[in-house]
Design an enzyme around this catalytic site. Structure first.
Site, PDB file in Angstrom:
ATOM      1  N   ASP A  11     -29.597  -0.235  37.683  1.00 38.38           N
ATOM      2  CA  ASP A  11     -29.265  -0.924  38.950  1.00 38.38           C
ATOM      3  C   ASP A  11     -30.412  -0.929  39.978  1.00 38.38           C
ATOM      4  O   ASP A  11     -30.349  -1.668  40.957  1.00 38.38           O
ATOM      5  CB  ASP A  11     -28.003  -0.314  39.571  1.00 38.38           C
ATOM      6  CG  ASP A  11     -28.067   1.204  39.750  1.00 38.38           C
ATOM      7  OD1 ASP A  11     -27.021   1.875  39.606  1.00 38.38           O
ATOM      8  OD2 ASP A  11     -29.180   1.722  40.017  1.00 38.38           O
ATOM      9  N   GLN A  21     -31.072   6.718  33.744  1.00 32.84           N
ATOM     10  CA  GLN A  21     -30.514   5.867  32.698  1.00 32.84           C
ATOM     11  C   GLN A  21     -29.946   4.594  33.321  1.00 32.84           C
ATOM     12  O   GLN A  21     -29.563   3.684  32.617  1.00 32.84           O
ATOM     13  CB  GLN A  21     -29.406   6.623  31.954  1.00 32.84           C
ATOM     14  CG  GLN A  21     -29.876   7.881  31.251  1.00 32.84           C
ATOM     15  CD  GLN A  21     -28.701   8.727  30.782  1.00 32.84           C
ATOM     16  OE1 GLN A  21     -28.222   8.582  29.658  1.00 32.84           O
ATOM     17  NE2 GLN A  21     -28.221   9.592  31.649  1.00 32.84           N
ATOM     18  N   CYS A  38     -43.614 -18.902  24.410  1.00 36.52           N
ATOM     19  CA  CYS A  38     -43.608 -18.885  22.942  1.00 36.52           C
ATOM     20  C   CYS A  38     -42.327 -19.449  22.341  1.00 36.52           C
ATOM     21  O   CYS A  38     -42.207 -19.532  21.115  1.00 36.52           O
ATOM     22  CB  CYS A  38     -43.848 -17.458  22.439  1.00 36.52           C
ATOM     23  SG  CYS A  38     -42.426 -16.377  22.663  1.00 36.52           S
ATOM     24  N   HIS A  62     -33.771   3.137  30.547  1.00 39.71           N
ATOM     25  CA  HIS A  62     -32.961   2.066  29.931  1.00 39.71           C
ATOM     26  C   HIS A  62     -33.287   0.703  30.523  1.00 39.71           C
ATOM     27  O   HIS A  62     -32.547  -0.261  30.327  1.00 39.71           O
ATOM     28  CB  HIS A  62     -31.465   2.377  30.074  1.00 39.71           C
ATOM     29  CG  HIS A  62     -31.040   3.537  29.230  1.00 39.71           C
ATOM     30  ND1 HIS A  62     -29.869   4.219  29.437  1.00 39.71           N
ATOM     31  CD2 HIS A  62     -31.635   4.159  28.176  1.00 39.71           C
ATOM     32  CE1 HIS A  62     -29.760   5.208  28.549  1.00 39.71           C
ATOM     33  NE2 HIS A  62     -30.818   5.188  27.779  1.00 39.71           N
ATOM     34  N   THR A 102     -24.042  12.109  34.476  1.00 36.02           N
ATOM     35  CA  THR A 102     -24.163  11.582  33.118  1.00 36.02           C
ATOM     36  C   THR A 102     -23.305  12.380  32.140  1.00 36.02           C
ATOM     37  O   THR A 102     -23.116  13.575  32.313  1.00 36.02           O
ATOM     38  CB  THR A 102     -25.629  11.546  32.636  1.00 36.02           C
ATOM     39  OG1 THR A 102     -25.677  11.016  31.313  1.00 36.02           O
ATOM     40  CG2 THR A 102     -26.283  12.921  32.674  1.00 36.02           C
TER      41      THR A 102
HETATM   42  N1  APR Z   1     -20.804  12.092  40.928  1.00 36.53           N
HETATM   43  C1  APR Z   1     -21.341  12.672  39.816  1.00 36.53           C
HETATM   44  N2  APR Z   1     -20.904  12.411  38.542  1.00 36.53           N
HETATM   45  C2  APR Z   1     -19.884  11.537  38.416  1.00 36.53           C
HETATM   46  C3  APR Z   1     -19.262  10.910  39.538  1.00 36.53           C
HETATM   47  C4  APR Z   1     -19.778  11.228  40.837  1.00 36.53           C
HETATM   48  N3  APR Z   1     -19.280  10.679  41.947  1.00 36.53           N
HETATM   49  N4  APR Z   1     -18.271  10.097  39.075  1.00 36.53           N
HETATM   50  C5  APR Z   1     -18.270  10.215  37.706  1.00 36.53           C
HETATM   51  N5  APR Z   1     -19.236  11.083  37.316  1.00 36.53           N
HETATM   52  C6  APR Z   1     -19.616  11.489  35.949  1.00 36.53           C
HETATM   53  C7  APR Z   1     -18.493  11.441  34.921  1.00 36.53           C
HETATM   54  O1  APR Z   1     -17.726  12.624  34.895  1.00 36.53           O
HETATM   55  C8  APR Z   1     -19.270  11.219  33.617  1.00 36.53           C
HETATM   56  O2  APR Z   1     -19.590  12.462  33.017  1.00 36.53           O
HETATM   57  O3  APR Z   1     -20.575  10.586  35.497  1.00 36.53           O
HETATM   58  C9  APR Z   1     -20.566  10.531  34.069  1.00 36.53           C
HETATM   59  C10 APR Z   1     -20.688   9.064  33.650  1.00 36.53           C
HETATM   60  O4  APR Z   1     -20.820   9.033  32.260  1.00 36.53           O
HETATM   61  P1  APR Z   1     -21.017   7.639  31.484  1.00 36.53           P
HETATM   62  O5  APR Z   1     -20.067   6.654  32.002  1.00 36.53           O
HETATM   63  O6  APR Z   1     -21.000   7.975  30.038  1.00 36.53           O
HETATM   64  O7  APR Z   1     -22.469   7.163  31.956  1.00 36.53           O
HETATM   65  P2  APR Z   1     -23.913   7.623  31.450  1.00 36.53           P
HETATM   66  O8  APR Z   1     -23.908   9.036  31.009  1.00 36.53           O
HETATM   67  O9  APR Z   1     -24.873   7.234  32.495  1.00 36.53           O
HETATM   68  O10 APR Z   1     -24.119   6.674  30.158  1.00 36.53           O
HETATM   69  C11 APR Z   1     -25.326   6.760  29.468  1.00 36.53           C
HETATM   70  O11 APR Z   1     -24.707   4.905  28.090  1.00 36.53           O
HETATM   71  O12 APR Z   1     -23.559   2.980  28.212  1.00 36.53           O
HETATM   72  C12 APR Z   1     -24.804   3.484  28.044  1.00 36.53           C
HETATM   73  O13 APR Z   1     -26.942   2.638  28.588  1.00 36.53           O
HETATM   74  C13 APR Z   1     -25.733   3.043  29.154  1.00 36.53           C
HETATM   75  O14 APR Z   1     -27.214   4.355  30.548  1.00 36.53           O
HETATM   76  C14 APR Z   1     -25.931   4.318  29.968  1.00 36.53           C
HETATM   77  C15 APR Z   1     -25.727   5.399  28.938  1.00 36.53           C
END
Ligand code: APR
Length: 251
Positions: free
Chosen positions: A108, A105, A154, A123, A192
């Site tokens: 980067d 997702q 365009c 994404h 995630t």
């Molecule tokens: N290692 C593993 N997991 C981690 C770490 C780490 N070092 N640090 C934080 N996390 C976890 C958190 O506990 C959280 O559950 O990563 C997760 C990040 O969640 P979000 O910030 O919601 O990110 P993500 O799930 O990737 O968001 C999904 O939402 O904003 C949109 O398009 C954007 O792709 C993104 C999508």
């Protein structure tokens, strides 16, 4: 992290033929890229995503969205893939006789920079621009492109080639992600929160299709109950230990 679960997961990897690693912002946290929803540091706790990362926001005020995403791009360009990305590249090397696909997702590009391939960016990416009307124009996003501009082909607005809130995912990329998820026998979910659809459906479909689901996250999520293994760990720590364990047995 419980050593027992590391050994159990390692044996599932050894048995597996098709592996998916599904990643989110938590994987890039160790690179210094903020996640979106984590407590005080979460980007969406500081700024309204509708204003800076939605298609409505872009059509209403393209400069605002362009500037905010350009700042994020500059941070991404400054920083590096971390030990978690590198350990996944090593895992892919160790599992070269198997099919291992990364579905991310993240926008980067760190998976590819660390040597992972194939990588399905559901994404999109922060490193490319495209025509809003999809006339075919696209270009690398150079930091010098500080202002939004019109498509040279365009005349439509040009915008970053990533999925803004309110937009559909790229059909081809998502279809490929869905197919990998449905045929995987091992499905890792790392970093995630399973907040955003339809990407958050992929582990559910994988589980239904019979995959062993392994979640790696320092905090529980809405998927934890469904996962076969829900490991409380940072991504770098877990995948570094897992690759080392698998490599040791190969040697
Ligand atoms: N290692 C593993 N997991 C981690 C770490 C780490 N070092 N640090 C934080 N996390 C976890 C958190 O506990 C959280 O559950 O990563 C997760 C990040 O969640 P979000 O910030 O919601 O990110 P993500 O799930 O990737 O968001 C999904 O939402 O904003 C949109 O398009 C954007 O792709 C993104 C999508």
């Amino acid at each position: 992290m419980h050593s027992g679960s590391l050994e159990s997961v390692a044996s599932v990897v050894r048995e597996a033929k098709e592996i998916v690693v599904f990643s989110g912002a938590g994987l890039s946290a160790d690179s210094g890229i903020p996640t979106f929803r984590d407590g005080a540091t979460g980007l969406w706790n500081k700024v309204d995503p509708d204003e800076v990362a939605s298609i409505e926001g872009f059509l209403r005020n393209p400069e605002r969205v362009w500037n905010w995403l350009l700042q994020l791009k500059k941070l991404v360009d400054e920083r590096q893939p971390n030990a978690g990305h590198q350990a996944l590249a090593r895992l892919q090397e160790i599992c070269r006789a198997k099919q291992l696909t990364v579905i991310t997702q993240n926008i980067d590009g760190y998976h590819s920079r660390a040597g992972n391939a194939p990588v399905l960016e559901v994404h999109g990416t922060i490193h490319r621009l495209r025509c809003q009307q999809r006339c075919g124009f696209s270009a690398d996003w150079e930091q010098s492109a500080a202002e939004p501009f019109r498509c040279p082909r365009c005349g439509a607005p040009v915008r970053p080639d990533l999925v803004l809130f309110g937009e559909m995912l790229d059909e081809e990329v998502f279809a490929a992600a869905e197919t990998c998820s449905m045929t995987a026998d091992l499905f890792f979910c790392v970093g995630t929160s399973f907040t955003v659809q339809p990407a958050a459906l992929l582990p559910v479909w994988a589980k239904r299709a019979g995959a062993t689901v392994v979640e790696v996250n320092p905090h529980p999520t809405s998927l934890s109950a469904l996962a076969d293994y829900s490991i409380r760990s940072g991504a770098s720590e877990f995948f570094t230990a897992l690759s080392a364990k698998l490599a040791a047995r190969q040697a």
